[in-house]
Design a protein around this motif. Structure first.
Motif, short mmCIF file in Angstrom:
data_model
loop_
_atom_site.label_atom_id
_atom_site.label_comp_id
_atom_site.label_asym_id
_atom_site.label_seq_id
_atom_site.Cartn_x
_atom_site.Cartn_y
_atom_site.Cartn_z
N ASN A 47 -48.24 -12.89 12.66
CA ASN A 47 -47.19 -12.75 11.03
C ASN A 47 -48.17 -12.22 9.81
O ASN A 47 -48.02 -11.37 8.68
N SER B 20 -43.13 -9.14 6.85
CA SER B 20 -43.03 -10.41 7.89
C SER B 20 -41.74 -10.80 8.16
O SER B 20 -42.09 -10.95 9.39
N SER B 21 -41.77 -11.35 7.06
CA SER B 21 -40.33 -12.46 7.59
C SER B 21 -39.41 -12.17 7.71
O SER B 21 -39.20 -12.49 8.79
N ALA C 108 -40.54 -10.68 11.46
CA ALA C 108 -40.40 -11.97 12.55
C ALA C 108 -38.54 -12.16 12.79
O ALA C 108 -38.36 -12.55 13.62
N HIS C 109 -37.91 -12.37 11.70
CA HIS C 109 -36.62 -13.11 11.52
C HIS C 109 -35.30 -12.15 12.79
O HIS C 109 -34.87 -12.61 13.47
N VAL D 258 -43.08 -18.53 7.10
CA VAL D 258 -43.41 -17.67 7.35
C VAL D 258 -44.07 -16.50 6.54
O VAL D 258 -45.72 -15.72 6.38
N VAL E 261 -48.07 -17.39 12.73
CA VAL E 261 -49.02 -17.38 12.07
C VAL E 261 -49.99 -15.92 12.08
O VAL E 261 -50.35 -15.17 11.14
N SER F 84 -48.21 -16.32 5.91
CA SER F 84 -48.70 -15.00 6.02
C SER F 84 -49.49 -14.34 4.22
O SER F 84 -50.85 -13.73 4.69
#
Length: 162
Positions: free
Chosen positions: A32, A44-45, A48-49, A92, A29, A96
């Motif tokens: 992100n 951010s998502s 991350a993914h 996320v 967290v 975020s």
């Protein structure tokens, strides 16, 4: 089939894994949130993914080379099981956004824990997603009230630093 209590059959590794996952969730967290602060929650998502996808491909490739990827003899996963990525992406983006608000990291995580506890008790109670039904007890509701009260303390105290 009744679910056994973790205290009836303790497995220290499982407790350690769950505790470690909580620590990793905190780092995730925070990281992100930093990405969202310099970009936006969607960036951010995706980052991350994307990173997770690359790590999963490498890990599955290693397992495949060692012959440890087994799918034969197992029933196919239900379609709803594939929605984990969708809920992960939404998590996320929402966390975020929240971590970069006055809630900060502690408030975001404490409210997230409250949401997890409420949803998990509901899922257990109604047997959602193939879980065995579990009757809610007064102990469950007291624990939930304490989690929510703790979240309120973290958030309200965080607004008035000493």
């Amino acid at each position: 089939m009744t679910a056994t209590s973790p205290l009836e059959n303790p497995r220290p590794l499982v407790f350690f894994a769950a505790f470690s996952a909580g620590g990793l969730l905190t780092l995730m967290v925070h990281f992100n949130g930093e990405l969202a602060r310099y970009g936006n929650p969607l960036f951010s998502s995706w980052t991350a993914h994307g990173t997770g996808t690359i790590a999963a491909i490498v890990f599955l490739g290693l397992l495949y080379r060692r012959g440890r990827v087994m799918t034969e003899g197992r029933p196919p996963a239900p379609l709803w099981a594939y929605l984990g990525g969708l809920s992960g992406a939404a998590t996320v983006m929402l966390s975020s956004t929240a971590v970069n608000s006055p809630l900060a990291l502690a408030g975001t995580l404490s409210l997230g824990l409250s949401g997890q506890a409420i949803f998990s008790l509901a899922a257990d109670h109604w047997g959602l997603f193939g879980l065995p039904k579990r009757r809610l007890t007064a102990r469950n509701l007291v624990a939930l009230a304490l989690i929510i009260a703790g979240s309120a303390l973290i958030i309200l105290e965080g607004r008035n630093p000493a």
